[in-house]
Design an enzyme around this catalytic site. Structure first.
Site, PDB file in Angstrom:
ATOM      1  N   GLY A 112      34.211  22.431  -7.805  1.00  0.00           N
ATOM      2  CA  GLY A 112      34.903  23.706  -7.922  1.00  0.00           C
ATOM      3  C   GLY A 112      34.091  24.873  -7.404  1.00  0.00           C
ATOM      4  O   GLY A 112      34.639  25.886  -6.975  1.00  0.00           O
ATOM      5  N   GLU A 115      34.601  24.906  -3.750  1.00  0.00           N
ATOM      6  CA  GLU A 115      35.970  25.378  -3.537  1.00  0.00           C
ATOM      7  C   GLU A 115      36.075  26.889  -3.727  1.00  0.00           C
ATOM      8  O   GLU A 115      36.779  27.574  -2.979  1.00  0.00           O
ATOM      9  CB  GLU A 115      36.915  24.641  -4.480  1.00  0.00           C
ATOM     10  CG  GLU A 115      37.084  23.169  -4.095  1.00  0.00           C
ATOM     11  CD  GLU A 115      37.822  22.364  -5.148  1.00  0.00           C
ATOM     12  OE1 GLU A 115      38.815  21.711  -4.789  1.00  0.00           O
ATOM     13  OE2 GLU A 115      37.412  22.397  -6.329  1.00  0.00           O
ATOM     14  N   GLU A 135      33.656  14.944  -6.282  1.00  0.00           N
ATOM     15  CA  GLU A 135      34.626  14.535  -7.297  1.00  0.00           C
ATOM     16  C   GLU A 135      34.876  13.030  -7.337  1.00  0.00           C
ATOM     17  O   GLU A 135      35.192  12.477  -8.404  1.00  0.00           O
ATOM     18  CB  GLU A 135      35.959  15.268  -7.076  1.00  0.00           C
ATOM     19  CG  GLU A 135      35.941  16.743  -7.436  1.00  0.00           C
ATOM     20  CD  GLU A 135      35.487  17.637  -6.312  1.00  0.00           C
ATOM     21  OE1 GLU A 135      35.643  18.863  -6.429  1.00  0.00           O
ATOM     22  OE2 GLU A 135      34.952  17.111  -5.291  1.00  0.00           O
TER      23      GLU A 135
END
Length: 261
Positions: A112, A115, A135
């Site tokens: 994240g 991201e 992930e």
């Protein structure tokens, strides 16, 4: 001003420094932090005095080391979809912000965190920065837009490799791939570089800057004709007083004084 628990919202004049502030968790993104980022960008959207944003992580170890694994471990198919969509919505609001947003990346930007950095318009990294989408090591895939934005930035083949191996890459490789704009030796140098870039942008016509963001984002929007978006934006600029000021200043050989109108 909103009272934040997991982020620091510092408005230094025209630039907001938005710091993910969970250093004991390597700034991992939990649901509450995502919600606070959403609220922060709502404030940024609404405050006309804010001209640019620098997003960073507290401490020296991480920008954001990923999502909060304790929360992910409890997800089911139904709420996992909502979890991903909520994060995607927040990160889209960053990507579509009409004010320039720079991620200052120091240490780990994983999952994240990577991201979040990719949702920003530009990335300035320190030499110690590390990027990755690990992930698959947890048996899942990126959920906050990682597969899409990483592919847009580094290309399909490299995105396949990074998302399927879960490998981390160093700042210099991220620079070569086009994932980051600049690599600096220290946090202080990265901060100075980020402020330098924002300073240049903030001297330009704000309406035009916002429309540049719209047009570049349209490149990867299959539902939008980017060329038409550009033509519409070009036409919209000519209705502004900044357009008159910019062209007049050029012809008079002076610096333009833009007002965002």
């Amino acid at each position: 001003m909103t009272n934040y628990k997991n982020v620091l919202f510092e408005n230094n004049g025209e630039i907001v420094h938005l710091t993910i502030n969970r250093p004991d968790k390597l700034n991992a993104l939990n649901i509450d932090t995502i919600a606070e980022i959403k609220t922060a960008f709502e404030e940024i959207y609404d405050d006309s005095t804010i001209k640019g944003v620098i997003v960073k992580g507290a401490g020296e170890k991480a920008f954001v080391a990923g999502a909060d694994i304790s929360e992910i471990a409890e997800l089911t198919e139904v709420n996992a979809r909502k979890f991903a969509e909520a994060g995607q919505e927040v990160f889209a609001s960053i990507e579509n912000c009409h004010k320039p947003v720079i991620a200052l990346v120091n240490g780990f930007a994983l999952g994240g965190g990577c991201e979040l950095a990719m949702a920003c318009h530009m990335r300035v990294a320190t030499a110690t920065a590390r990027f990755g989408q690990p992930e698959v090591n947890l048996g899942v895939i990126p959920g906050y837009g990682g597969t899409q934005r990483l592919t847009q930035l580094v290309g399909k083949a490299k995105s396949f490799e990074l998302c399927m191996t879960g490998d981390m890459i160093k700042a210099d490789e991220a620079l070569q791939l086009g994932l980051v704009n600049h690599v600096m030796e220290s946090i202080e140098a990265a901060q100075a570089k980020s402020e330098e870039i924002l300073g240049k942008i903030m001297a330009k016509a704000p309406v035009a800057i916002g429309l540049v963001i719209d047009c570049i984002n349209a490149v990867n929007n299959e539902q939008e004709n980017g060329y038409q978006t550009e033509a519409n934006g070009f036409a919209a600029c000519t209705k502004t007083s900044d357009f008159e000021e910019g062209t007049t200043a050029f012809l008079e050989r002076r610096k333009a004084a833009f007002k965002g109108e």
